[in-house]
Design a protein around this motif. Structure first.
Motif, PDB file in Angstrom:
ATOM      1  N   PRO A  41      -3.812   3.020   9.013  1.00  0.00           N
ATOM      2  CA  PRO A  41      -3.059   4.142   9.146  1.00  0.00           C
ATOM      3  C   PRO A  41      -1.840   4.237   8.656  1.00  0.00           C
ATOM      4  O   PRO A  41      -0.998   3.429   8.706  1.00  0.00           O
ATOM      5  CB  PRO A  41      -3.438   4.211  10.571  1.00  0.00           C
ATOM      6  N   VAL A  42      -1.361   5.575   8.474  1.00  0.00           N
ATOM      7  CA  VAL A  42       0.032   6.156   8.336  1.00  0.00           C
ATOM      8  C   VAL A  42       0.355   6.846   9.456  1.00  0.00           C
ATOM      9  O   VAL A  42      -0.207   8.146   9.493  1.00  0.00           O
ATOM     10  CB  VAL A  42       0.317   6.773   6.894  1.00  0.00           C
ATOM     11  N   PRO A  43       1.283   6.501  10.316  1.00  0.00           N
ATOM     12  CA  PRO A  43       1.465   7.395  11.489  1.00  0.00           C
ATOM     13  C   PRO A  43       1.860   8.678  11.261  1.00  0.00           C
ATOM     14  O   PRO A  43       1.466   9.764  11.995  1.00  0.00           O
ATOM     15  CB  PRO A  43       2.362   6.387  12.268  1.00  0.00           C
ATOM     16  N   THR A  44       2.703   8.954  10.201  1.00  0.00           N
ATOM     17  CA  THR A  44       3.190  10.187   9.977  1.00  0.00           C
ATOM     18  C   THR A  44       2.503  10.912   9.131  1.00  0.00           C
ATOM     19  O   THR A  44       2.605  12.018   9.007  1.00  0.00           O
ATOM     20  CB  THR A  44       4.667   9.845   9.069  1.00  0.00           C
ATOM     21  N   ALA A  45       1.402  10.429   8.300  1.00  0.00           N
ATOM     22  CA  ALA A  45       0.423  11.293   7.637  1.00  0.00           C
ATOM     23  C   ALA A  45      -1.036  10.728   7.953  1.00  0.00           C
ATOM     24  O   ALA A  45      -1.610  10.279   7.303  1.00  0.00           O
ATOM     25  CB  ALA A  45       0.950  10.982   6.136  1.00  0.00           C
ATOM     26  N   PRO A  46      -1.655  11.570   8.959  1.00  0.00           N
ATOM     27  CA  PRO A  46      -2.864  11.291   9.385  1.00  0.00           C
ATOM     28  C   PRO A  46      -3.827  11.446   8.184  1.00  0.00           C
ATOM     29  O   PRO A  46      -3.648  12.446   7.573  1.00  0.00           O
ATOM     30  CB  PRO A  46      -3.131  12.246  10.590  1.00  0.00           C
ATOM     31  N   GLY A  47      -4.865  10.688   8.022  1.00  0.00           N
ATOM     32  CA  GLY A  47      -5.904  10.670   6.829  1.00  0.00           C
ATOM     33  C   GLY A  47      -5.301   9.725   5.517  1.00  0.00           C
ATOM     34  O   GLY A  47      -6.116   9.787   4.706  1.00  0.00           O
ATOM     35  N   LYS A  48      -3.955   9.665   5.648  1.00  0.00           N
ATOM     36  CA  LYS A  48      -3.666   8.504   4.242  1.00  0.00           C
ATOM     37  C   LYS A  48      -3.877   7.072   4.633  1.00  0.00           C
ATOM     38  O   LYS A  48      -3.751   6.840   5.714  1.00  0.00           O
ATOM     39  CB  LYS A  48      -2.361   9.186   4.007  1.00  0.00           C
ATOM     40  N   CYS A  49      -3.851   6.306   3.578  1.00  0.00           N
ATOM     41  CA  CYS A  49      -3.914   5.090   3.756  1.00  0.00           C
ATOM     42  C   CYS A  49      -2.612   4.475   3.346  1.00  0.00           C
ATOM     43  O   CYS A  49      -2.189   4.770   2.556  1.00  0.00           O
ATOM     44  CB  CYS A  49      -5.204   4.281   3.088  1.00  0.00           C
ATOM     45  N   ALA A  50      -2.306   3.440   4.279  1.00  0.00           N
ATOM     46  CA  ALA A  50      -1.073   2.873   4.061  1.00  0.00           C
ATOM     47  C   ALA A  50      -1.132   1.746   2.829  1.00  0.00           C
ATOM     48  O   ALA A  50      -2.226   1.115   2.743  1.00  0.00           O
ATOM     49  CB  ALA A  50      -0.555   2.034   5.242  1.00  0.00           C
ATOM     50  N   ARG A  51      -0.205   1.445   2.268  1.00  0.00           N
ATOM     51  CA  ARG A  51      -0.386   0.295   1.136  1.00  0.00           C
ATOM     52  C   ARG A  51      -0.074  -0.855   1.752  1.00  0.00           C
ATOM     53  O   ARG A  51       0.961  -1.196   2.596  1.00  0.00           O
ATOM     54  CB  ARG A  51       0.901   0.623   0.124  1.00  0.00           C
ATOM     55  N   THR A  52      -1.043  -1.853   1.482  1.00  0.00           N
ATOM     56  CA  THR A  52      -1.151  -3.339   2.268  1.00  0.00           C
ATOM     57  C   THR A  52       0.082  -4.150   1.743  1.00  0.00           C
ATOM     58  O   THR A  52       0.124  -4.107   0.693  1.00  0.00           O
ATOM     59  CB  THR A  52      -2.517  -3.645   2.556  1.00  0.00           C
ATOM     60  N   GLU A  53       0.500  -5.135   2.464  1.00  0.00           N
ATOM     61  CA  GLU A  53       1.260  -6.126   1.966  1.00  0.00           C
ATOM     62  C   GLU A  53       0.213  -7.347   2.110  1.00  0.00           C
ATOM     63  O   GLU A  53      -0.749  -7.158   2.880  1.00  0.00           O
ATOM     64  CB  GLU A  53       2.312  -6.533   2.860  1.00  0.00           C
ATOM     65  N   TRP A  54       0.435  -8.479   1.384  1.00  0.00           N
ATOM     66  CA  TRP A  54      -0.479  -9.435   1.238  1.00  0.00           C
ATOM     67  C   TRP A  54       0.376 -11.065   1.941  1.00  0.00           C
ATOM     68  O   TRP A  54       1.395 -11.011   1.433  1.00  0.00           O
ATOM     69  CB  TRP A  54      -0.737  -9.939  -0.038  1.00  0.00           C
ATOM     70  N   ALA A  55      -0.452 -11.547   2.910  1.00  0.00           N
ATOM     71  CA  ALA A  55       0.074 -12.735   3.301  1.00  0.00           C
ATOM     72  C   ALA A  55      -0.603 -13.860   2.501  1.00  0.00           C
ATOM     73  O   ALA A  55      -1.591 -13.288   2.103  1.00  0.00           O
ATOM     74  CB  ALA A  55       0.080 -12.884   4.644  1.00  0.00           C
ATOM     75  N   PRO A  56      -0.449 -15.273   2.624  1.00  0.00           N
ATOM     76  CA  PRO A  56      -1.039 -16.444   2.067  1.00  0.00           C
ATOM     77  C   PRO A  56      -2.705 -16.425   2.670  1.00  0.00           C
ATOM     78  O   PRO A  56      -2.884 -15.969   3.831  1.00  0.00           O
ATOM     79  CB  PRO A  56      -0.483 -17.363   2.333  1.00  0.00           C
ATOM     80  N   ALA A  57      -3.494 -16.932   1.813  1.00  0.00           N
ATOM     81  CA  ALA A  57      -4.829 -17.099   2.295  1.00  0.00           C
ATOM     82  C   ALA A  57      -5.715 -15.832   2.543  1.00  0.00           C
ATOM     83  O   ALA A  57      -6.495 -15.540   3.417  1.00  0.00           O
ATOM     84  CB  ALA A  57      -4.922 -17.801   3.523  1.00  0.00           C
ATOM     85  N   GLY A  58      -5.245 -14.895   1.674  1.00  0.00           N
ATOM     86  CA  GLY A  58      -6.181 -13.426   1.668  1.00  0.00           C
ATOM     87  C   GLY A  58      -5.871 -12.564   3.069  1.00  0.00           C
ATOM     88  O   GLY A  58      -6.923 -12.288   3.545  1.00  0.00           O
ATOM     89  N   VAL A  59      -4.869 -12.513   3.754  1.00  0.00           N
ATOM     90  CA  VAL A  59      -4.612 -11.652   4.568  1.00  0.00           C
ATOM     91  C   VAL A  59      -3.686 -10.566   4.320  1.00  0.00           C
ATOM     92  O   VAL A  59      -2.598 -10.602   3.769  1.00  0.00           O
ATOM     93  CB  VAL A  59      -3.674 -12.396   5.775  1.00  0.00           C
ATOM     94  N   GLU A  60      -4.595  -9.195   4.656  1.00  0.00           N
ATOM     95  CA  GLU A  60      -3.665  -7.971   4.114  1.00  0.00           C
ATOM     96  C   GLU A  60      -3.062  -7.493   5.358  1.00  0.00           C
ATOM     97  O   GLU A  60      -3.758  -7.625   6.580  1.00  0.00           O
ATOM     98  CB  GLU A  60      -4.504  -7.219   3.581  1.00  0.00           C
ATOM     99  N   TYR A  61      -1.867  -6.786   5.403  1.00  0.00           N
ATOM    100  CA  TYR A  61      -1.168  -6.551   6.807  1.00  0.00           C
ATOM    101  C   TYR A  61      -0.414  -5.172   6.377  1.00  0.00           C
ATOM    102  O   TYR A  61       0.045  -5.104   5.240  1.00  0.00           O
ATOM    103  CB  TYR A  61      -0.490  -7.418   7.226  1.00  0.00           C
ATOM    104  N   VAL A  62      -0.134  -4.523   7.442  1.00  0.00           N
ATOM    105  CA  VAL A  62       0.853  -3.377   7.433  1.00  0.00           C
ATOM    106  C   VAL A  62       1.582  -3.698   8.697  1.00  0.00           C
ATOM    107  O   VAL A  62       1.107  -3.807   9.530  1.00  0.00           O
ATOM    108  CB  VAL A  62       0.091  -1.903   7.571  1.00  0.00           C
ATOM    109  N   ARG A  63       2.870  -3.232   8.575  1.00  0.00           N
ATOM    110  CA  ARG A  63       3.747  -3.384   9.672  1.00  0.00           C
ATOM    111  C   ARG A  63       4.119  -2.336  10.240  1.00  0.00           C
ATOM    112  O   ARG A  63       4.473  -1.340   9.455  1.00  0.00           O
ATOM    113  CB  ARG A  63       4.944  -4.035   9.060  1.00  0.00           C
ATOM    114  N   TYR A  64       4.403  -1.977  11.684  1.00  0.00           N
ATOM    115  CA  TYR A  64       4.549  -0.683  12.167  1.00  0.00           C
ATOM    116  C   TYR A  64       5.822  -0.698  13.057  1.00  0.00           C
ATOM    117  O   TYR A  64       5.467  -1.509  14.045  1.00  0.00           O
ATOM    118  CB  TYR A  64       3.526   0.205  12.908  1.00  0.00           C
ATOM    119  N   ASP A  65       6.987  -0.445  12.781  1.00  0.00           N
ATOM    120  CA  ASP A  65       8.116  -0.361  13.669  1.00  0.00           C
ATOM    121  C   ASP A  65       8.704   1.006  14.162  1.00  0.00           C
ATOM    122  O   ASP A  65       8.550   2.022  13.298  1.00  0.00           O
ATOM    123  CB  ASP A  65       9.139  -1.111  13.007  1.00  0.00           C
ATOM    124  N   ALA A  66       8.803   1.024  15.412  1.00  0.00           N
ATOM    125  CA  ALA A  66       8.742   2.591  16.058  1.00  0.00           C
ATOM    126  C   ALA A  66      10.177   2.514  17.100  1.00  0.00           C
ATOM    127  O   ALA A  66       9.577   1.761  18.152  1.00  0.00           O
ATOM    128  CB  ALA A  66       7.738   3.225  16.584  1.00  0.00           C
TER     129      ALA A  66
END
Lengths: 260, 158
Positions: free
Chosen positions: A151-176
């Protein structure tokens, strides 16, 4: 295909030994195709009949509305909801074993926060060495077999661009940190090989109306490091997940994990 | 390919064995693989006859992978040999089991890339993924497969 893929291709060839004969499968395909065509024709005719029936019903309703109505509408029935109860356990905690080194590195202490655990989730309190509370860390695990739209908190319905960690882990960071009463560092991470998904959230003390006290004990970068650690994915039991009957007890995340 | 039956029959006859092997690698059961392949090709034939198929290969593999994914949503680590087949090598069972521990989409990427030999673009079109994602699934899938196989070998030799 490149050189690297050849060994797997050769291995797969052996797997296919003992393949049964095809028999008359080609004819069977065409028989099935004819069946599909006939079924589609029937569905089309059925849909036509349904449209006619709907038009007739609408005509009937329109006619009846012109006459005095004496019917009463049925009252809606109350629905009964059930709640589920998490099953606590107090065996050794491999999740804490992943968190502790990061927390210790900041000269803080971490300990389970009641109700500390349930099926697919854990929560912990953080305090400094003087015992002053520095907020909580909440972790939940989910199984998401398909790709998820982070999710993109400021834009519901859109998908966030993911980052990649080693060994096939995709992630998104949310700081508020705008809401001084609920400052959050959160990361959602998904291991793409098996769909196991983690949500890890650090919050400061809530409801203090004080930006300093509300600051989470761990930084966004530390939460990211914890959430993308392979050991954390394996720290939960293989069948644990925050869904199903006991999911009501799971922590409420600032950015919820979108489940199918 | 036009919608004429001779052309369709040639297409079905040439693709059926390949598709069935791919389906077997996806589901681990020859009977189920045969059933899914037949149903998939029947849809290709029916839709091609009414002119609704642009690329039958992409259509067929995309449809088959989706059908395998739906039927095998819960990853059951089961291998079912063909009726009357001779004994199957332990290595083959281990490989199939490891393959089936992967998420369906990850498994599909490995099968399409490493068994069927499709390039990244074609696999992306079949699975509705962008190239970066296909590459990520492939890298992670190969690493996970290698890890699982090493663990299985270690368990066998223990």
């Amino acid at each position: 295909m490149n050189e690297r893929s050849r060994p797997l291709t050769r291995l797969l060839e052996h797997v296919l030994e003992g393949e049964p004969d095809l028999g008359d499968e080609v004819d069977a395909v065409f028989r099935d195709a004819d069946r599909i065509r006939r079924r589609r024709t029937r569905v089309l005719l059925g849909a036509g009949a349904a449209v006619v029936a709907v038009i007739a019903a609408a005509g009937y309703l329109l006619t009846t509305t012109l006459m005095p109505a004496t019917e009463t509408l049925p009252q809606p029935r109350a629905t009964v909801t059930t709640s589920a109860v998490p099953v606590p356990s107090s065996v050794a905690d491999p999740v804490l074993a992943v968190l502790a080194p990061v927390v210790d590195g900041k000269k803080l202490r971490i300990f389970p926060r009641p109700p500390e655990r349930g099926n697919g989730w854990r929560q912990y309190s953080i305090a400094d060495l003087d015992g002053k509370p520095r907020g909580t860390v909440e972790i939940a695990v989910y199984h998401v077999a398909e790709d998820i739209c982070f999710p993109v908190p400021t834009a519901p319905g859109k998908c966030a661009r993911t980052e990649w960690a080693p060994a096939g882990v995709e992630y998104v960071r949310y700081d508020a940190d705008q809401d001084r009463d609920w400052q959050v560092h959160q990361t959602i991470a998904r291991r793409i090989t098996d769909g196991r998904t983690l949500a890890v959230m650090a919050t400061g003390e809530r409801g203090t109306d004080n930006a300093s006290k509300g600051k989470p004990g761990l930084t966004g970068a530390q939460i990211e490091k914890i959430a993308t650690d392979q050991k954390l994915f394996d720290a939960f039991g293989p069948d644990e997940q925050c869904s199903g009957p006991s999911s009501a007890a799971c922590p409420a995340f600032r950015v919820p994990v979108p489940l199918p | 390919m036009s919608g004429d039956d001779d052309g369709l029959r040639d297409f079905v006859a040439s693709r059926l064995p390949h598709l069935r092997r791919s389906a077997f690698l996806m589901c681990g059961d020859w009977e189920l693989a045969t059933e899914l392949t037949r149903a998939c090709l029947a849809r290709v034939v029916a839709d091609t006859r009414r002119g609704a198929v642009a690329d039958p290969d992409v259509y067929a593999y995309a449809d088959l992978m989706e059908a395998c994914r739906r039927r095998n949503r819960r990853r059951e680590h089961v291998f079912v040999a063909a009726a009357g087949a001779e004994g199957v090598a332990a290595e083959s069972i281990l490989l199939l089991d490891a393959l089936h521990k992967l998420a369906p989409r990850c498994r599909a990427v490995l099968v399409l890339r490493h068994w069927d030999g499709f390039d990244v673009d074609a696999v992306g079109a079949m699975l509705d993924l962008d190239d970066e994602r296909v590459a990520a699934y492939e890298r992670a899938g190969l690493a996970a497969l290698q890890k699982l196989l090493l663990e299985s070998e270690a368990a066998l030799s223990a």
